[in-house]
Design a protein around this motif. Structure first.
Motif, PDB file in Angstrom:
ATOM      1  N   GLN A   1       0.656   6.515   0.534  1.00  0.00           N
ATOM      2  CA  GLN A   1       1.894   6.743  -0.204  1.00  0.00           C
ATOM      3  C   GLN A   1       2.899   7.395   0.723  1.00  0.00           C
ATOM      4  O   GLN A   1       2.642   8.472   1.252  1.00  0.00           O
ATOM      5  N   GLU A   2       4.011   6.717   0.913  1.00  0.00           N
ATOM      6  CA  GLU A   2       5.089   7.219   1.757  1.00  0.00           C
ATOM      7  C   GLU A   2       6.203   7.709   0.836  1.00  0.00           C
ATOM      8  O   GLU A   2       6.811   6.899   0.137  1.00  0.00           O
ATOM      9  N   PRO A   3       6.486   9.009   0.833  1.00  0.00           N
ATOM     10  CA  PRO A   3       7.571   9.505  -0.022  1.00  0.00           C
ATOM     11  C   PRO A   3       8.870   8.740   0.236  1.00  0.00           C
ATOM     12  O   PRO A   3       9.299   8.583   1.370  1.00  0.00           O
ATOM     13  N   GLY A   4       9.456   8.230  -0.836  1.00  0.00           N
ATOM     14  CA  GLY A   4      10.696   7.493  -0.742  1.00  0.00           C
ATOM     15  C   GLY A   4      10.558   6.057  -0.275  1.00  0.00           C
ATOM     16  O   GLY A   4      11.532   5.308  -0.270  1.00  0.00           O
ATOM     17  N   ARG A   5       9.359   5.666   0.147  1.00  0.00           N
ATOM     18  CA  ARG A   5       9.168   4.302   0.661  1.00  0.00           C
ATOM     19  C   ARG A   5       8.204   3.479  -0.178  1.00  0.00           C
ATOM     20  O   ARG A   5       8.108   2.274   0.011  1.00  0.00           O
ATOM     21  N   GLY A   6       7.429   4.107  -1.033  1.00  0.00           N
ATOM     22  CA  GLY A   6       6.525   3.354  -1.885  1.00  0.00           C
ATOM     23  C   GLY A   6       5.061   3.547  -1.530  1.00  0.00           C
ATOM     24  O   GLY A   6       4.679   4.482  -0.827  1.00  0.00           O
ATOM     25  N   THR A   7       4.237   2.623  -2.021  1.00  0.00           N
ATOM     26  CA  THR A   7       2.787   2.701  -1.895  1.00  0.00           C
ATOM     27  C   THR A   7       2.253   1.425  -1.261  1.00  0.00           C
ATOM     28  O   THR A   7       2.731   0.333  -1.545  1.00  0.00           O
ATOM     29  N   MET A   8       1.241   1.592  -0.410  1.00  0.00           N
ATOM     30  CA  MET A   8       0.545   0.440   0.154  1.00  0.00           C
ATOM     31  C   MET A   8      -0.937   0.591  -0.195  1.00  0.00           C
ATOM     32  O   MET A   8      -1.524   1.647   0.023  1.00  0.00           O
ATOM     33  N   ARG A   9      -1.514  -0.452  -0.741  1.00  0.00           N
ATOM     34  CA  ARG A   9      -2.950  -0.489  -1.052  1.00  0.00           C
ATOM     35  C   ARG A   9      -3.554  -1.569  -0.176  1.00  0.00           C
ATOM     36  O   ARG A   9      -3.167  -2.734  -0.255  1.00  0.00           O
ATOM     37  N   MET A  10      -4.488  -1.185   0.685  1.00  0.00           N
ATOM     38  CA  MET A  10      -5.082  -2.118   1.634  1.00  0.00           C
ATOM     39  C   MET A  10      -6.566  -2.275   1.347  1.00  0.00           C
ATOM     40  O   MET A  10      -7.312  -1.299   1.312  1.00  0.00           O
ATOM     41  N   THR A  11      -6.977  -3.521   1.135  1.00  0.00           N
ATOM     42  CA  THR A  11      -8.380  -3.858   0.935  1.00  0.00           C
ATOM     43  C   THR A  11      -8.896  -4.461   2.233  1.00  0.00           C
ATOM     44  O   THR A  11      -8.277  -5.365   2.788  1.00  0.00           O
ATOM     45  N   ILE A  12     -10.014  -3.941   2.723  1.00  0.00           N
ATOM     46  CA  ILE A  12     -10.618  -4.422   3.960  1.00  0.00           C
ATOM     47  C   ILE A  12     -12.025  -4.904   3.627  1.00  0.00           C
ATOM     48  O   ILE A  12     -12.839  -4.141   3.107  1.00  0.00           O
ATOM     49  N   GLU A  13     -12.298  -6.170   3.921  1.00  0.00           N
ATOM     50  CA  GLU A  13     -13.619  -6.737   3.684  1.00  0.00           C
ATOM     51  C   GLU A  13     -14.032  -7.533   4.904  1.00  0.00           C
ATOM     52  O   GLU A  13     -13.209  -8.216   5.513  1.00  0.00           O
ATOM     53  N   GLY A  14     -15.280  -7.431   5.278  1.00  0.00           N
ATOM     54  CA  GLY A  14     -15.736  -8.228   6.403  1.00  0.00           C
ATOM     55  C   GLY A  14     -17.083  -7.802   6.904  1.00  0.00           C
ATOM     56  O   GLY A  14     -17.795  -7.023   6.283  1.00  0.00           O
TER      57      GLY A  14
END
Length: 181
Positions: free
Chosen positions: A129-142
């Motif tokens: 979560q970047e204040p003022g920039r939004g949210t990134m949700r990253m799924t890593i599979e492998g």
């Protein structure tokens, strides 16, 4: 995002040890520190040598964006597989991927929802979560081992104004021989 990408690449060398999902402080989140702690001993060190790395963007979705913007983004990202070769020295191989995890720990704004390593496979979800920039949700599979890996990373980004974008990429690493002198 580059540090987040380093976490994904750290899946390059997974060992076949048992499951490693934990929330040691019980706060409902797996911090980068907790993930690094349970990973200690789970990641094997890669074999030194010449490697080929291939990264390919698989999908880009931007619901609600004008068609022109979506097409520009696809054209920018859809360059086909990007391949490069590099030499992983003995010294770099001995460091393993703990250094990448330590670097990612510097991001106070990220934590794992899940972090599971078992039998050479990784399944993890990290949220930043970047204040003022939004949210990134990253799924890593492998999966991976001492000389190769194959991981898929899905990044779901939500901006502060409600815009969304999903990027899916695949990263493959393969040892192709000894380093050239």
């Amino acid at each position: 995002m580059s540090r987040s990408f380093m976490i994904a690449l750290s899946a390059f060398a997974l060992a076949g040890c048992g499951s490693s999902e934990t929330d040691s402080d019980g706060d409902g989140k797996i911090s980068l520190e907790e993930a690094a702690a349970v990973s200690d001993g789970e990641f094997v060190k890669p074999d030194p040598g010449q490697y080929r790395s291939t990264v390919e963007f698989v999908d880009v979705q931007m619901p609600g964006a004008p068609e022109q913007v979506r097409e520009q983004m696809r054209a920018m990202l859809d360059q086909g597989p990007q391949t490069n070769e590099y030499c992983l020295t003995e010294e770099e191989a001995q460091k393993g991927f703990e250094e990448a995890i330590r670097e990612a720990q510097a991001q106070d704004n990220c934590s794992f929802e899940t972090f599971d390593i078992e039998a050479g496979e990784i399944d993890a979800v990290m949220v930043c979560q970047e204040p003022g920039r939004g949210t990134m949700r990253m799924t890593i599979e492998g999966k991976g081992g001492r000389t190769s890996s194959d991981t898929t990373m899905t990044m779901e980004m939500n901006g502060p104004d409600g815009e969304t974008m999903t990027l899916v990429s695949r990263s493959q690493q393969e040892r192709i021989g000894d380093c050239e002198s």
